[in-house]
Design an enzyme around this catalytic site. Structure first.
Site, PDB file in Angstrom:
ATOM      1  CD  GLU A 141      89.139 -20.150 -15.940  1.00  0.00           C
ATOM      2  OE1 GLU A 141      89.237 -19.016 -15.447  1.00  0.00           O
ATOM      3  OE2 GLU A 141      90.094 -20.734 -16.494  1.00  0.00           O
ATOM      4  CD  GLU A 166      94.849 -19.705 -16.372  1.00  0.00           C
ATOM      5  OE1 GLU A 166      94.098 -20.188 -17.237  1.00  0.00           O
ATOM      6  OE2 GLU A 166      94.436 -19.017 -15.426  1.00  0.00           O
TER       7      GLU A 166
END
Length: 266
Positions: free
Chosen positions: A243, A149
């Site tokens: 998220e 990420e």
């Protein structure tokens, strides 16, 4: 039609089974787990197996630790790699897809004093390639994927944009390492988020969603039709995992996400 997931800490309920009941009613297709350090995620296996037996869908885990495989300290790097290998093994045992991690978080930013990190860019790259190769080989052996990420420039100084993650992944050369994109970080780092998605389309393995202000999708100014349209054009068929932080009533906020994303996707 995209599949949606929600990270477990956002869902009301004391057990994964209770959280799953709410998630399904709200329109989610899965729960994304969080993997803490000290092998806490491995120690949850009995709980996770019970939840799986009760029908809870848990395809991915997102790391939730204080240090990562790109740490400056070699002992912290070794621990982070061990923790990530364990999390990959656990998600594989559950029949899941993989685990998402950044290279680092909060370790250093070139945008804040003292501006120059204690390790050169060449040394950074060597550390990242070594870690990705080791974790990628473990993921391949387990039949799952490691999702790298990119984070924004204030949270990581090494991997901020999708193109940077793509270059590292191509160099490693393992199909078991893919990019885990995050709409919030992309909103900060990418000049054109939709174009950035299309540029690395074959390497995208997972997607996490929050709005421009880190709140739930719909609470900021991110161009969701463009971003989701690019993912669709890229052929992405994985989950959109919420998220985010929640603004307003937290239950209403988390409940709103699947419907919002489906409307925005057209």
């Amino acid at each position: 039609m995209f599949k949606t997931a929600c990270q477990e800490q956002l869902l009301p309920g004391d057990t994964l089974q209770q959280k799953w009941e709410f998630a399904r009613e709200a329109g989610y297709d899965a729960i994304e787990l969080r993997g803490k350090g000290d092998f806490h995620f491995r120690d949850r296996l009995p709980e996770l197996r019970r939840a799986q037996a009760d029908g809870v869908v848990m395809p991915t885990v997102c790391v939730d630790m204080l240090h990562f495989f790109g740490a400056f300290d070699p002992d912290l790097r070794r621990d982070a790699v061990a923790q990530m290998k364990s999390q990959l093994s656990v998600i594989a045992e559950l029949g899941g897809l993989g685990a998402q991690t950044p290279a680092s978080y909060g370790m250093f930013s070139r945008r804040l004093p003292p501006f120059e990190p204690p390790r050169s860019e060449e040394e950074d790259r060597e550390v990242l390639l070594k870690g990705l190769a080791e974790l990628g080989e473990h993921a391949r052996a387990e039949g799952v994927t490691l999702f790298l990420e990119p984070l924004n420039r204030y949270e990581d100084h090494m991997v901020n944009r999708l193109e940077q993650a793509a270059e590292l992944i191509r160099t490693v050369g393992l199909d078991s390492v893919r990019i885990g994109i995050d709409s919030y970080h992309m909103n900060i780092e990418e000049t054109d988020p939709a174009a950035a998605v299309l540029a690395v389309a074959p390497l995208i393995g997972h997607a996490q969603v929050s709005d421009s202000n880190r709140f739930q999708p719909g609470a900021g100014h991110l161009d969701w039709p463009a971003w989701l349209g690019a993912l669709d054009a890229a052929g992405y068929d994985g989950y959109l995992a919420a998220e985010c932080r929640l603004t307003g009533d937290p239950v209403d906020a988390v409940r709103s996400v699947p419907a919002f994303l489906h409307r925005a996707a057209g």
